[in-house]
Each structure stands twice: as structure tokens, then as C-alpha cells.
Design a protein around this motif. Structure first.
Motif, PDB file in Angstrom:
ATOM      1  N   PHE A 158      86.298   0.909  49.891  1.00  0.00           N
ATOM      2  CA  PHE A 158      87.596   0.690  50.534  1.00  0.00           C
ATOM      3  C   PHE A 158      87.874   1.657  51.682  1.00  0.00           C
ATOM      4  CE2 PHE A 158      88.176  -1.685  46.648  1.00  0.00           C
ATOM      5  CZ  PHE A 158      88.853  -2.801  47.103  1.00  0.00           C
ATOM      6  N   ILE A 159      87.060   2.676  51.869  1.00  0.00           N
ATOM      7  CA  ILE A 159      87.300   3.646  52.938  1.00  0.00           C
ATOM      8  C   ILE A 159      87.331   3.003  54.326  1.00  0.00           C
ATOM      9  CG2 ILE A 159      86.279   5.631  54.159  1.00  0.00           C
ATOM     10  CD1 ILE A 159      85.700   6.847  51.410  1.00  0.00           C
ATOM     11  N   PRO A 160      86.374   2.148  54.699  1.00  0.00           N
ATOM     12  CA  PRO A 160      86.472   1.564  56.048  1.00  0.00           C
ATOM     13  C   PRO A 160      87.698   0.679  56.228  1.00  0.00           C
ATOM     14  CG  PRO A 160      84.609   0.639  54.843  1.00  0.00           C
ATOM     15  CD  PRO A 160      85.146   1.744  54.016  1.00  0.00           C
ATOM     16  N   VAL A 161      88.105  -0.027  55.183  1.00  0.00           N
ATOM     17  CA  VAL A 161      89.298  -0.871  55.280  1.00  0.00           C
ATOM     18  C   VAL A 161      90.547  -0.004  55.445  1.00  0.00           C
ATOM     19  CG1 VAL A 161      90.662  -2.668  54.167  1.00  0.00           C
ATOM     20  CG2 VAL A 161      88.204  -2.598  53.808  1.00  0.00           C
ATOM     21  N   LEU A 218      86.525  -8.898  51.760  1.00  0.00           N
ATOM     22  CA  LEU A 218      85.130  -8.447  51.838  1.00  0.00           C
ATOM     23  C   LEU A 218      84.894  -7.231  50.943  1.00  0.00           C
ATOM     24  CD1 LEU A 218      84.276  -8.843  55.621  1.00  0.00           C
ATOM     25  CD2 LEU A 218      83.178  -9.999  53.708  1.00  0.00           C
ATOM     26  N   ALA A 219      85.851  -6.324  50.900  1.00  0.00           N
ATOM     27  CA  ALA A 219      85.719  -5.147  50.033  1.00  0.00           C
ATOM     28  C   ALA A 219      85.645  -5.563  48.569  1.00  0.00           C
ATOM     29  CB  ALA A 219      86.878  -4.182  50.271  1.00  0.00           C
ATOM     30  N   ILE A 220      86.435  -6.547  48.185  1.00  0.00           N
ATOM     31  CA  ILE A 220      86.398  -7.042  46.799  1.00  0.00           C
ATOM     32  C   ILE A 220      85.051  -7.686  46.506  1.00  0.00           C
ATOM     33  CG2 ILE A 220      87.412  -8.753  45.230  1.00  0.00           C
ATOM     34  CD1 ILE A 220      90.139  -8.065  46.614  1.00  0.00           C
ATOM     35  N   ILE A 221      84.491  -8.386  47.473  1.00  0.00           N
ATOM     36  CA  ILE A 221      83.154  -8.970  47.295  1.00  0.00           C
ATOM     37  C   ILE A 221      82.113  -7.867  47.121  1.00  0.00           C
ATOM     38  CG2 ILE A 221      81.324 -10.288  48.468  1.00  0.00           C
ATOM     39  CD1 ILE A 221      83.641 -12.000  49.671  1.00  0.00           C
ATOM     40  N   PHE A 222      82.203  -6.807  47.920  1.00  0.00           N
ATOM     41  CA  PHE A 222      81.290  -5.672  47.746  1.00  0.00           C
ATOM     42  C   PHE A 222      81.468  -5.026  46.372  1.00  0.00           C
ATOM     43  CE2 PHE A 222      80.931  -5.424  52.512  1.00  0.00           C
ATOM     44  CZ  PHE A 222      79.559  -5.602  52.559  1.00  0.00           C
ATOM     45  N   GLU A 223      82.709  -4.947  45.892  1.00  0.00           N
ATOM     46  CA  GLU A 223      82.958  -4.415  44.546  1.00  0.00           C
ATOM     47  C   GLU A 223      82.246  -5.260  43.498  1.00  0.00           C
ATOM     48  OE1 GLU A 223      84.587  -1.745  43.268  1.00  0.00           O
ATOM     49  OE2 GLU A 223      85.224  -0.983  45.214  1.00  0.00           O
ATOM     50  N   TYR A 224      82.339  -6.564  43.642  1.00  0.00           N
ATOM     51  CA  TYR A 224      81.671  -7.466  42.696  1.00  0.00           C
ATOM     52  C   TYR A 224      80.158  -7.240  42.717  1.00  0.00           C
ATOM     53  CZ  TYR A 224      79.870 -11.637  40.490  1.00  0.00           C
ATOM     54  OH  TYR A 224      79.177 -12.493  39.670  1.00  0.00           O
ATOM     55  N   ILE A 225      79.598  -7.123  43.907  1.00  0.00           N
ATOM     56  CA  ILE A 225      78.157  -6.878  44.034  1.00  0.00           C
ATOM     57  C   ILE A 225      77.796  -5.535  43.402  1.00  0.00           C
ATOM     58  CG2 ILE A 225      76.278  -6.478  45.677  1.00  0.00           C
ATOM     59  CD1 ILE A 225      77.766  -8.474  47.557  1.00  0.00           C
ATOM     60  N   LEU A 226      78.634  -4.529  43.605  1.00  0.00           N
ATOM     61  CA  LEU A 226      78.393  -3.200  43.042  1.00  0.00           C
ATOM     62  C   LEU A 226      78.317  -3.233  41.527  1.00  0.00           C
ATOM     63  CD1 LEU A 226      78.319  -0.042  43.195  1.00  0.00           C
ATOM     64  CD2 LEU A 226      80.819  -0.134  43.183  1.00  0.00           C
ATOM     65  N   SER A 249      72.543   8.715  44.579  1.00  0.00           N
ATOM     66  CA  SER A 249      72.397   7.274  44.400  1.00  0.00           C
ATOM     67  C   SER A 249      71.173   6.737  45.117  1.00  0.00           C
ATOM     68  CB  SER A 249      73.634   6.552  44.939  1.00  0.00           C
ATOM     69  OG  SER A 249      74.790   7.020  44.314  1.00  0.00           O
ATOM     70  N   SER A 250      70.566   5.742  44.504  1.00  0.00           N
ATOM     71  CA  SER A 250      69.459   5.013  45.118  1.00  0.00           C
ATOM     72  C   SER A 250      69.996   3.657  45.565  1.00  0.00           C
ATOM     73  CB  SER A 250      68.325   4.843  44.102  1.00  0.00           C
ATOM     74  OG  SER A 250      67.296   4.051  44.637  1.00  0.00           O
ATOM     75  N   ALA A 251      69.907   3.375  46.854  1.00  0.00           N
ATOM     76  CA  ALA A 251      70.531   2.181  47.424  1.00  0.00           C
ATOM     77  C   ALA A 251      69.640   0.955  47.315  1.00  0.00           C
ATOM     78  CB  ALA A 251      70.866   2.437  48.887  1.00  0.00           C
ATOM     79  N   SER A 252      70.301  -0.216  47.247  1.00  0.00           N
ATOM     80  CA  SER A 252      69.633  -1.513  47.278  1.00  0.00           C
ATOM     81  C   SER A 252      70.082  -2.271  48.527  1.00  0.00           C
ATOM     82  CB  SER A 252      69.988  -2.327  46.023  1.00  0.00           C
ATOM     83  OG  SER A 252      69.456  -1.744  44.880  1.00  0.00           O
ATOM     84  N   ILE A 253      69.712  -3.523  48.617  1.00  0.00           N
ATOM     85  CA  ILE A 253      69.968  -4.321  49.822  1.00  0.00           C
ATOM     86  C   ILE A 253      71.474  -4.486  50.093  1.00  0.00           C
ATOM     87  CG2 ILE A 253      69.812  -6.540  48.595  1.00  0.00           C
ATOM     88  CD1 ILE A 253      68.589  -5.864  52.175  1.00  0.00           C
ATOM     89  N   GLY A 254      72.285  -4.618  49.057  1.00  0.00           N
ATOM     90  CA  GLY A 254      73.728  -4.749  49.263  1.00  0.00           C
ATOM     91  C   GLY A 254      74.330  -3.517  49.916  1.00  0.00           C
ATOM     92  N   HIS A 255      73.758  -2.375  49.616  1.00  0.00           N
ATOM     93  CA  HIS A 255      74.221  -1.119  50.227  1.00  0.00           C
ATOM     94  C   HIS A 255      73.920  -1.110  51.719  1.00  0.00           C
ATOM     95  CE1 HIS A 255      74.257   3.193  51.188  1.00  0.00           C
ATOM     96  NE2 HIS A 255      75.129   3.294  50.193  1.00  0.00           N
ATOM     97  N   ASP A 256      72.769  -1.642  52.086  1.00  0.00           N
ATOM     98  CA  ASP A 256      72.413  -1.711  53.508  1.00  0.00           C
ATOM     99  C   ASP A 256      73.391  -2.596  54.276  1.00  0.00           C
ATOM    100  OD1 ASP A 256      70.239  -0.124  52.837  1.00  0.00           O
ATOM    101  OD2 ASP A 256      68.828  -1.802  52.772  1.00  0.00           O
TER     102      ASP A 256
END
Length: 161
Positions: free
Chosen positions: A79-82, A106-114, A133-140
Motif C-alpha cells: 500500500f505504500i505506493p498508493v 490493484l493493491a488488493i490484488i497484490f495482497e491476494y497474490i501475496l 525475503s526471497s522474491a518471486s515473479i509477482g514481486h517483480d
């Protein structure tokens, strides 16, 4: 559930910064009717969760415990960028209500992916200072979103000069 942790000096500065951030957020939220100040307090609140969670993640002895804090951290970071974009728009008195609402979606969608699997974070890596943290494709994808919103806000600030 028992959480095993140890104290390390690397965790102290972000924890102190989190206390400052939450203090600033509470002062602004309680003493202002300005929309810009409220938006900035939300931004500081998210940053304080990020900083406190980072400290907590680094003192964990278990990768599983650290991963819980990784997800908590990113629940705020998403939520920081929003919050930043909304703060800049309210500071400049630019009305983009529908666009800001779409950013929250979009932030809520990212939360769901997280929280739905390992598409955002793929565990943690142990370094000498603690876990990270080790990032995956959603993080990119999120990083592109994060950078785009910050650049857009900076562009609007520059345009307002």
C-alpha cells in the motif's frame, strides 16, 4: 505457537525508525483535518509496519517465523505506493478519485497474490544479519507498479512547479 528470536544490533535502527514513523503518523492523524496530512499519516503507518516487521524478521531464528513477518511486511509495503500517490494528489489538490480507487484495487490484488501462495514471495534467505525475503515473479511485477507510481507522483510534483 512459540516464536524463537535473538537480539541482533542490525534490528535496532529500523525498529527505532518505526517508532518515529508511527509517532508521526499518530500526531498527524489526530491533529489535522487536512486530507494531505491524513494521507501522509497512512503512508507513515505503512512504513512503520515495514520497519518494525523488518526488525522482527531479522531477529527470528526460524525461517518459517521469518516468512510470516515477510508477508506481514509486504502487506503494508503493497500500500505504500498508493498512499504516496494519494498523498501527492491531495497535496497538489488534483482530483483523480477513480484512478486512485483503481490503484487500491490493484493493491488488493497484490495482497491476494501475496497470501495465496508463493507467487509473490518464495521464502526467506538467511544472511549474516538475519533473514531477508526471497522474491518471486509477482514481486517483480509489483516493483514495476511501485516504481511507476512513484515516478508518476514525482512527475506531477515537478509539473506543479
Amino acid at each position: 505457537m512459540e516464536i524463537n528470536a535473538h537480539i541482533i544490533p542490525y534490528a535496532v535502527p529500523p525498529f527505532l525508525a518505526s517508532i518515529f514513523s508511527i509517532s508521526l503518523a499518530l500526531v498527524l492523524l489526530n491533529n489535522s483535518k487536512s486530507v494531505a496530512n491524513k494521507c501522509f499519516s497512512y503512508l507513515m503507518f505503512a512504513c512503520s509496519i515495514w520497519l518494525a516487521g523488518f526488525s522482527a524478521m531479522n531477529v527470528m531464528k526460524s525461517a518459517d517465523d521469518a516468512f510470516i513477518f515477510s508477508r506481514i511486511i509486504y502487506s503494508a509495503v503493497i500500500f505504500i505506493p498508493v498512499f504516496y500517490y494519494q498523498f501527492v494528489m491531495s497535496f497538489l489538490r488534483i482530483a483523480r478519485k477513480h484512478f486512485v480507487l483503481s490503484l487500491y484495487l490493484l493493491a488488493i490484488i497484490f495482497e491476494y497474490i501475496l497470501w495465496s501462495g508463493r507467487y509473490f514471495l518464495d521464502g526467506n534467505i538467511l544472511y549474516s544479519w538475519g533473514y531477508s525475503s526471497s522474491a518471486s515473479i509477482g514481486h517483480d511485477v509489483f516493483l514495476v507498479y511501485f516504481a511507476t507510481l512513484f515516478v508518476a507522483a514525482i512527475y506531477d510534483l515537478y509539473s506543479a512547479l
